[in-house]
Design a protein around this motif. Structure first.
Motif, PDB file in Angstrom:
ATOM      1  N   UNK A 146       0.817  -1.214   0.000  1.00 53.44           N
ATOM      2  CA  UNK A 146       0.000   0.000   0.000  1.00 53.44           C
ATOM      3  C   UNK A 146       0.855   1.270   0.000  1.00 53.44           C
ATOM      4  N   UNK A 147       0.350   2.321  -0.634  1.00 54.13           N
ATOM      5  CA  UNK A 147      -0.855   2.367  -1.485  1.00 54.13           C
ATOM      6  C   UNK A 147      -0.550   1.826  -2.885  1.00 54.13           C
ATOM      7  N   UNK A 148      -1.067   0.641  -3.207  1.00 54.50           N
ATOM      8  CA  UNK A 148      -0.679  -0.039  -4.443  1.00 54.50           C
ATOM      9  C   UNK A 148      -1.121   0.724  -5.688  1.00 54.50           C
ATOM     10  N   UNK A 149      -2.142   1.583  -5.542  1.00 56.92           N
ATOM     11  CA  UNK A 149      -2.580   2.368  -6.701  1.00 56.92           C
ATOM     12  C   UNK A 149      -1.566   3.445  -7.067  1.00 56.92           C
ATOM     13  N   UNK A 150      -0.585   3.644  -6.197  1.00 55.32           N
ATOM     14  CA  UNK A 150       0.431   4.659  -6.458  1.00 55.32           C
ATOM     15  C   UNK A 150       1.543   4.146  -7.379  1.00 55.32           C
ATOM     16  N   UNK A 151       1.557   2.843  -7.618  1.00 58.96           N
ATOM     17  CA  UNK A 151       2.604   2.264  -8.464  1.00 58.96           C
ATOM     18  C   UNK A 151       2.603   2.930  -9.836  1.00 58.96           C
ATOM     19  N   UNK A 152       3.749   3.387 -10.280  1.00 56.20           N
ATOM     20  CA  UNK A 152       3.886   4.077 -11.560  1.00 56.20           C
ATOM     21  C   UNK A 152       4.049   3.038 -12.669  1.00 56.20           C
ATOM     22  N   UNK A 153       2.988   2.807 -13.413  1.00 55.36           N
ATOM     23  CA  UNK A 153       3.010   1.778 -14.458  1.00 55.36           C
ATOM     24  C   UNK A 153       3.922   2.154 -15.610  1.00 55.36           C
ATOM     25  N   UNK A 154       3.975   3.431 -15.944  1.00 52.96           N
ATOM     26  CA  UNK A 154       4.800   3.863 -17.078  1.00 52.96           C
ATOM     27  C   UNK A 154       6.289   3.704 -16.801  1.00 52.96           C
ATOM     28  N   UNK A 155       6.697   4.085 -15.582  1.00 53.25           N
ATOM     29  CA  UNK A 155       8.113   4.015 -15.235  1.00 53.25           C
ATOM     30  C   UNK A 155       8.469   2.754 -14.453  1.00 53.25           C
ATOM     31  N   UNK A 210       4.976   7.670  -1.508  1.00 49.59           N
ATOM     32  CA  UNK A 210       4.480   7.090  -0.254  1.00 49.59           C
ATOM     33  C   UNK A 210       4.704   5.586  -0.237  1.00 49.59           C
ATOM     34  N   UNK A 211       4.440   4.954  -1.362  1.00 49.22           N
ATOM     35  CA  UNK A 211       4.645   3.514  -1.483  1.00 49.22           C
ATOM     36  C   UNK A 211       6.119   3.160  -1.298  1.00 49.22           C
ATOM     37  N   UNK A 212       7.000   3.966  -1.847  1.00 54.41           N
ATOM     38  CA  UNK A 212       8.440   3.728  -1.709  1.00 54.41           C
ATOM     39  C   UNK A 212       8.857   3.795  -0.242  1.00 54.41           C
ATOM     40  N   UNK A 213       8.282   4.737   0.493  1.00 50.19           N
ATOM     41  CA  UNK A 213       8.574   4.839   1.925  1.00 50.19           C
ATOM     42  C   UNK A 213       8.099   3.617   2.690  1.00 50.19           C
ATOM     43  N   UNK A 214       6.924   3.114   2.336  1.00 44.39           N
ATOM     44  CA  UNK A 214       6.392   1.915   2.992  1.00 44.39           C
ATOM     45  C   UNK A 214       7.206   0.676   2.648  1.00 44.39           C
ATOM     46  N   UNK A 215       7.710   0.635   1.423  1.00 44.82           N
ATOM     47  CA  UNK A 215       8.574  -0.481   1.022  1.00 44.82           C
ATOM     48  C   UNK A 215       9.858  -0.471   1.843  1.00 44.82           C
ATOM     49  N   UNK A 216      10.439   0.710   2.027  1.00 46.90           N
ATOM     50  CA  UNK A 216      11.658   0.826   2.830  1.00 46.90           C
ATOM     51  C   UNK A 216      11.411   0.353   4.262  1.00 46.90           C
ATOM     52  N   UNK A 217      10.267   0.708   4.822  1.00 40.67           N
ATOM     53  CA  UNK A 217       9.917   0.255   6.171  1.00 40.67           C
ATOM     54  C   UNK A 217       9.769  -1.265   6.212  1.00 40.67           C
ATOM     55  N   UNK A 218       9.207  -1.828   5.149  1.00 41.42           N
ATOM     56  CA  UNK A 218       9.033  -3.288   5.073  1.00 41.42           C
ATOM     57  C   UNK A 218      10.378  -3.998   5.061  1.00 41.42           C
ATOM     58  N   UNK A 219      11.344  -3.459   4.340  1.00 38.37           N
ATOM     59  CA  UNK A 219      12.667  -4.081   4.286  1.00 38.37           C
ATOM     60  C   UNK A 219      13.329  -4.079   5.664  1.00 38.37           C
ATOM     61  N   UNK A 220      13.187  -2.972   6.382  1.00 40.04           N
ATOM     62  CA  UNK A 220      13.742  -2.883   7.740  1.00 40.04           C
ATOM     63  C   UNK A 220      13.047  -3.883   8.661  1.00 40.04           C
TER      64      UNK A 220
END
Length: 294
Positions: A160-169, A175-185
């Motif tokens: 989450x927020x999965x709708x934020x995923x940039x399909x083009x790039x 926000x999603x990138x920040x949550x991913x970083x927290x998940x890795x930690x």
């Protein structure tokens, strides 16, 4: 004269005993088949990640009983025209307690032979208790003895927020990138003393960050195994500049090590090394030539 032709001229002028030693030493260096073991719970996307890394036909579904009977049978060779690597995609944990006990014994046997270990988690899972248990009781002793080990957090596009995923790039939004970083930690902490640098966020379906996963997986391997492993990766991954550079450096390291062993004057060795290290396209052309010798 092209640099590759320069090298061929150098080789052609070698005495026969040096030529034979050069060929046999390269054969020995690149003849080894690294074994990659891929673990994780059922449903985390091990097979899809494996296929994204090594090609669509790299990982057919294996029968669980066959794997249990003889784990060595599931090692498979990739790129039939070369020695390649041996890939092991094992049955996933978490089906039931009886299966998990069976797999514990299976994993222990596999870990003895594997050169590197990739553990796959699912990005939107909330708990990794069974993964943690297997890591601490089964895998940690091998990791402590230096076995290369990386955790891939797969399907991070669903975090989450999965709708934020940039399909083009093909990358996460802020926000999603920040949550991913927290998940890795969080994952690193769940695995105890695992450095967060060993936890890599990826998405097999989106082909996201696969090059960084490969670089982390091979970084502790000897040069010959590093080169062979990368050489069997999906061609798209190999086109990433960092991966291409790592592959080239590994290849040149092996060739220079072989040159150092030849019964020729140092000046002749230095000439060859200078040619090898200056040629950006030397790897692909020379590797095709070398393979024909094996």
């Amino acid at each position: 004269m092209s640099k590759n032709k320069e090298f061929n001229v150098w080789f052609d002028h070698l005495p026969d005993d040096a030529k034979n030693k050069f060929k046999s030493s390269l054969n020995k260096a690149f003849n080894y088949e690294p074994k990659v073991a891929i673990f994780g719970k059922t449903g985390v996307g091990k097979s899809s990640l494996t296929n994204a890394l090594f090609g669509k036909d790299a990982c057919p579904v294996h029968d669980v009983e066959a794997c249990t009977r003889d784990p060595k049978e599931v090692f498979m060779k990739l790129n039939g025209d070369s020695k390649g690597i041996k890939l092991l995609d094992v049955p996933g944990i978490g089906e039931n307690n009886a299966r998990d006990k069976e797999y514990f014994r299976l994993y222990s046997e596999i870990l003895k032979e594997a050169d590197m270990v990739l553990w796959v988690l699912k990005g939107d899972d909330r708990t990794f208790s069974s993964d943690e248990d297997f890591y601490k009781t089964c895998m940690k002793p091998y990791i402590e003895r230096g076995k290369p080990f990386v955790v891939a957090v797969n399907q991070v596009d669903k975090i989450e927020p999965f709708r934020e995923w940039n399909l083009n790039e093909c990358k996460p939004g802020p926000t999603q990138e920040g949550n991913i970083a927290k998940k890795l930690i969080y994952v690193a902490k769940q695995f105890g003393d695992l450095p967060v640098s060993k936890v890599i966020d990826v998405s097999a379906n989106e082909r996201y960050n696969l090059n960084n996963l490969i670089l982390k997986l091979v970084e502790d391997l000897p040069a010959n195994k590093k080169f062979i492993t990368i050489d069997n990766m999906d061609k798209i991954i190999q086109e990433h500049e960092e991966v291409k550079k790592e592959k080239s450096n590994a290849f040149i390291t092996v060739v220079n090590e072989v040159i150092d062993t030849l019964p020729i004057p140092d000046v002749a060795k230095n000439v060859a090394k200078k040619v090898v290290e200056k040629v950006s396209d030397f790897v692909s052309s020379a590797w095709d030539t070398f393979k024909s010798w094996f």
